[in-house]
Scaffold this active site. Structure first.
Site, mmCIF file in Angstrom:
data_model
loop_
_atom_site.group_PDB
_atom_site.id
_atom_site.type_symbol
_atom_site.label_atom_id
_atom_site.label_comp_id
_atom_site.label_asym_id
_atom_site.label_seq_id
_atom_site.Cartn_x
_atom_site.Cartn_y
_atom_site.Cartn_z
ATOM 1 N N GLU A 264 -5.751 3.156 3.961
ATOM 2 C CA GLU A 264 -5.870 3.775 5.354
ATOM 3 C C GLU A 264 -7.358 3.939 5.526
ATOM 4 O O GLU A 264 -7.903 4.195 6.716
ATOM 5 C CB GLU A 264 -5.115 5.199 5.630
ATOM 6 C CG GLU A 264 -3.660 5.039 5.630
ATOM 7 C CD GLU A 264 -3.059 4.318 6.800
ATOM 8 O OE1 GLU A 264 -4.046 4.031 7.923
ATOM 9 O OE2 GLU A 264 -1.989 3.982 7.022
ATOM 10 N N ASP B 205 0.982 -1.176 -0.038
ATOM 11 C CA ASP B 205 0.240 -0.065 0.011
ATOM 12 C C ASP B 205 0.634 1.342 -0.008
ATOM 13 O O ASP B 205 1.944 1.246 0.290
ATOM 14 C CB ASP B 205 -1.016 -0.047 1.182
ATOM 15 C CG ASP B 205 -0.312 -0.539 2.457
ATOM 16 O OD1 ASP B 205 0.987 -0.613 2.350
ATOM 17 O OD2 ASP B 205 -0.967 -0.655 3.328
#
Length: 405
Positions: free
Chosen positions: A143, A82
């Site tokens: 997130e 990520d």
């Protein structure tokens, strides 16, 4: 190949040097971008990937990227990283601190991305040693637990070969360069619950004419903690956190509504469902007890599935990690944080393993582990050399455990 010979591949002359890793990590650390806004980070990743012999597909689910390394017949292994930052102002004092005000890589996604680029560099260079297909997946918006689902909704399943096995990793407090693996639950399932309580507004001097939703909210907050303390078996894991309470605009007005935003974490879906029934019961009962004029509203969002590692995949990669990292390959305890990574292998029906890596300078960890900066804090800063080195090596070795000849 044996675990030892697979582990030796990271010593190839073509392996990424620390200077190579540092160059890319420094740029990413200095240029973080918030979830869903990762335009420049995605462009940087694409520029690095152009140095390799791979098929690159971009703009998947926003700024998502995949790099497909085809190398003959064999299994398909996927490794994910990520790359979004957080709305946190960096306070590390590092001379390579974030240049983007109010945004920093406070969760280590810059390490994850650099590590996967390093794995790409190695696998591209040692093709005679493996066969099959390696997929490097760079995911945005982790997130906000949207990136994986956005990539899937945008046709990821049609854009890449179906993976036979998937991998992911995350840095966290612990001795830098230590790799922690486990079978079974590795990271918690999570949800966000937004609860709106309806009261009746009145002048602050005449509260008897209204229904005060802040008092209702206060009772709910206290009762929610009793769910974990008194309704969940002590051997099970459950977290119910009220991270936000919002009500009112003036000190002399009883507000019309109050809003609670909850964060929940579980390792077991049955425990989760039981807790959600209890939360809804408590919220509705407190509103009824206070004669609220309307039913409360409870909205579920930001869902993250349980990260539940395959024992078979763990048994395959752990001997390779042990051979490569020695005493720095250790057993993990389940992480109480969450990640949307598992949505990807779940979509493909593929087994997976998700592991964690320590990032704390050894002297800080030895002095007081409890004082070590943790993820999402403004002073979170990995010890670069041992962390980046272990991260790229693990990111390469896991897929090679399946692809090596």
């Amino acid at each position: 190949m044996t675990p030892s010979t697979i582990a030796q591949l990271i010593d190839s002359p073509a392996a990424p040097s620390y200077e190579w890793l540092w160059t890319h990590y420094k740029w990413m650390h200095q240029h973080p971008e918030l979830s869903l806004e990762e335009e420049h980070t995605a462009a940087y990743i694409q520029r690095v990937l152009h140095d390799f012999d791979c098929e690159v597909k971009t703009g998947i689910g926003g700024h998502g990227i995949v790099a497909i390394f085809r190398n003959g017949e064999g299994p398909t292994a996927l490794m994910r990283a990520d790359f979004d930052g957080l709305p946190v102002t960096e306070a590390t004092g590092a001379d390579y601190a974030s240049l983007n005000e109010g945004c920093m890589h406070a969760c280590g996604h810059d390490v994850h991305t650099t590590a996967l680029l390093g794995a790409c560099k190695l696998l591209d260079a040692v093709r005679p040693s493996w066969s099959g297909t390696f997929i490097a997946l760079f995911q945005p918006a982790e997130e906000v637990t949207q990136g994986a689902s956005m990539m899937l909704a945008d046709g990821l399943g049609e854009l890449i070969p179906r993976p036979d096995v998937c991998f992911g990793q995350h840095i966290l407090p612990g001795p830098a360069g230590t790799v922690f693996t486990t079978a079974g639950p590795a990271a918690a399932a999570c949800d966000t619950l937004t609860i709106t309580i309806h009261g009746r507004s009145s002048h602050g001097s005449m509260p008897h004419l209204g229904v005060d939703p802040t008092i209702v909210a206060a009772h709910i907050i206290l009762r929610l903690q009793c769910i974990v303390g008194r309704e969940v078996y002590p051997g099970d894991f459950a977290v119910i956190t009220v991270g936000k309470l919002r009500a009112g605009t003036r000190n002399n007005i009883v507000p019309e509504t109050a809003e609670l935003v909850l964060n929940t974490r579980f390792y077991d879906e049955e425990v989760r469902d039981r807790c959600y029934r209890s939360i809804e019961r408590v919220v509705k009962a407190e509103c009824e007890a206070s004669a609220c004029p309307a039913e409360p509203e409870i909205v579920y969002s930001a869902h993250g599935e349980l990260t539940d590692n395959s024992p078979e995949v763990f048994d395959t990669i752990r001997p390779v990690f042990d051979a490569a990292f020695g005493q720095r390959s250790q057993d993990a305890t389940p992480w109480t944080a969450s990640d949307d990574f598992s949505e990807i292998p779940r979509h493909f029906g593929a087994p997976y393993v998700y592991w964690t890596l320590g990032m704390t300078p050894q002297e800080v960890w030895d002095a007081d582990p409890a004082a070590a900066p943790s993820n999402h804090q403004p002073d979170f800063l990995p010890d670069p050399q041992p962390t980046l080195t272990a991260a790229w090596q693990a990111a390469a070795l896991a897929p090679l455990s399946y692809l090596a000849k």
